[in-house]
Motif scaffolding. Structure first.
Motif, mmCIF file in Angstrom:
data_model
loop_
_atom_site.group_PDB
_atom_site.id
_atom_site.type_symbol
_atom_site.label_atom_id
_atom_site.label_comp_id
_atom_site.label_asym_id
_atom_site.label_seq_id
_atom_site.Cartn_x
_atom_site.Cartn_y
_atom_site.Cartn_z
ATOM 1 N N PRO A 95 14.109 43.302 -16.099
ATOM 2 C CA PRO A 95 14.126 42.523 -17.504
ATOM 3 C C PRO A 95 14.253 43.357 -18.623
ATOM 4 O O PRO A 95 13.664 44.421 -18.776
ATOM 5 C CB PRO A 95 12.772 41.863 -17.571
ATOM 6 C CG PRO A 95 12.004 42.462 -16.591
ATOM 7 C CD PRO A 95 12.783 43.155 -15.479
ATOM 8 N N LEU A 96 15.000 43.142 -19.522
ATOM 9 C CA LEU A 96 15.094 43.842 -20.807
ATOM 10 C C LEU A 96 13.880 43.526 -21.533
ATOM 11 O O LEU A 96 13.275 42.544 -21.962
ATOM 12 C CB LEU A 96 16.349 43.463 -21.490
ATOM 13 C CG LEU A 96 17.691 43.710 -20.977
ATOM 14 C CD1 LEU A 96 18.822 43.028 -21.658
ATOM 15 C CD2 LEU A 96 17.894 45.286 -20.671
ATOM 16 N N SER A 97 13.613 44.645 -22.324
ATOM 17 C CA SER A 97 12.305 44.524 -23.357
ATOM 18 C C SER A 97 12.973 43.764 -24.520
ATOM 19 O O SER A 97 13.851 43.806 -24.934
ATOM 20 C CB SER A 97 11.972 46.023 -23.680
ATOM 21 O OG SER A 97 12.991 46.575 -24.559
ATOM 22 N N GLU A 98 11.957 42.858 -25.051
ATOM 23 C CA GLU A 98 12.439 41.830 -26.072
ATOM 24 C C GLU A 98 12.029 42.890 -27.452
ATOM 25 O O GLU A 98 10.642 43.058 -27.528
ATOM 26 C CB GLU A 98 11.695 40.749 -25.997
ATOM 27 C CG GLU A 98 12.058 39.887 -24.750
ATOM 28 C CD GLU A 98 11.137 38.486 -24.480
ATOM 29 O OE1 GLU A 98 10.343 38.289 -25.368
ATOM 30 O OE2 GLU A 98 11.256 38.113 -23.222
ATOM 31 N N GLY A 99 12.756 42.607 -28.211
ATOM 32 C CA GLY A 99 12.440 43.476 -29.680
ATOM 33 C C GLY A 99 12.422 44.770 -29.785
ATOM 34 O O GLY A 99 12.474 45.186 -31.012
ATOM 35 N N GLY A 100 12.886 45.601 -28.562
ATOM 36 C CA GLY A 100 13.016 46.926 -28.758
ATOM 37 C C GLY A 100 11.911 47.732 -28.703
ATOM 38 O O GLY A 100 10.892 47.324 -28.435
ATOM 39 N N ALA A 103 8.919 46.809 -31.224
ATOM 40 C CA ALA A 103 8.151 45.770 -30.583
ATOM 41 C C ALA A 103 7.029 46.082 -29.407
ATOM 42 O O ALA A 103 5.993 45.626 -29.500
ATOM 43 C CB ALA A 103 9.019 44.337 -30.328
ATOM 44 N N GLN A 104 7.604 46.889 -28.602
ATOM 45 C CA GLN A 104 6.844 47.348 -27.602
ATOM 46 C C GLN A 104 5.804 48.263 -28.266
ATOM 47 O O GLN A 104 4.581 48.028 -27.567
ATOM 48 C CB GLN A 104 7.639 48.257 -26.582
ATOM 49 C CG GLN A 104 8.714 47.463 -25.715
ATOM 50 C CD GLN A 104 9.405 48.613 -24.905
ATOM 51 O OE1 GLN A 104 9.125 49.744 -24.952
ATOM 52 N NE2 GLN A 104 10.296 47.775 -24.104
ATOM 53 N N ARG A 107 3.040 45.991 -29.582
ATOM 54 C CA ARG A 107 2.165 45.244 -28.428
ATOM 55 C C ARG A 107 1.283 46.105 -27.812
ATOM 56 O O ARG A 107 0.191 45.761 -27.440
ATOM 57 C CB ARG A 107 3.146 44.571 -27.343
ATOM 58 C CG ARG A 107 2.576 44.027 -26.027
ATOM 59 C CD ARG A 107 2.146 42.723 -26.424
ATOM 60 N NE ARG A 107 1.643 42.149 -25.327
ATOM 61 C CZ ARG A 107 0.518 41.339 -25.172
ATOM 62 N NH1 ARG A 107 -0.255 41.336 -26.073
ATOM 63 N NH2 ARG A 107 0.047 41.057 -23.999
#
Length: 154
Positions: A95-100, A103-104, A107
């Motif tokens: 799965p691709l990370s959401e928000g780049g 965002a990671q 989080r």
């Protein structure tokens, strides 16, 4: 099996294929003379070997073994390419990370803050439990002293 385990297994498979291929090529490659001026054997006389009661004949290369050796690199490289393509398919399925990246990082900071808060809470609970344990030990010691004092001397 989770995605990371599948990727690890596929990397191990690729490494095994690569090492096996290199080992097989080294083992089965026919000797090649480097230069006509380079001697095939050592420069001095060969040392006398102990007599072997059961000599085994040295295999001589045949046209079949040369043909098999010529096929091996193609088969092994095809197997290596197949494993690499399977690895690429597994990576593409992640799965691709959401928000780049930003965002990671946000989080991660949030999770670290939650972890710190839970850690502080656990520290407080541990301190309270240690205080309670100390109180129980003191009360037990007092109860033991009272029991000993209540016994009548004989």
């Amino acid at each position: 099996m989770d995605a990371i385990s599948q990727l690890q297994e596929k990397v191990n498979t690729i490494a095994t294929i690569a090492f096996t291929t290199i080992g097989t090529l080294q083992r089965d490659a026919p000797p090649v003379r480097i230069s006509p001026n380079y001697p095939e054997s050592g420069s001095g006389p060969a040392p006398a070997a102990a007599p072997n009661p059961n000599p085994t004949p040295t295999p001589t290369p045949t046209a079949d073994s040369d043909a098999d050796f010529a096929k091996q690199p193609k088969l092994m490289s095809a197997e290596l390419v197949k494993a690499a393509k399977q690895f690429d398919a597994l990576v593409a399925a992640l799965p691709l990370s959401e928000g780049g990246e930003e965002a990671q990082l946000k989080r991660i900071a949030q999770l670290e803050a939650e972890n710190d808060a839970v850690g502080q809470q656990l520290e407080k609970q541990l301190e309270a439990a240690e205080r309670e344990l100390q109180e129980v030990r003191e009360l037990f010691g007092q109860a033991a002293d009272h029991c000993l004092n209540l016994k009548k001397p004989e």
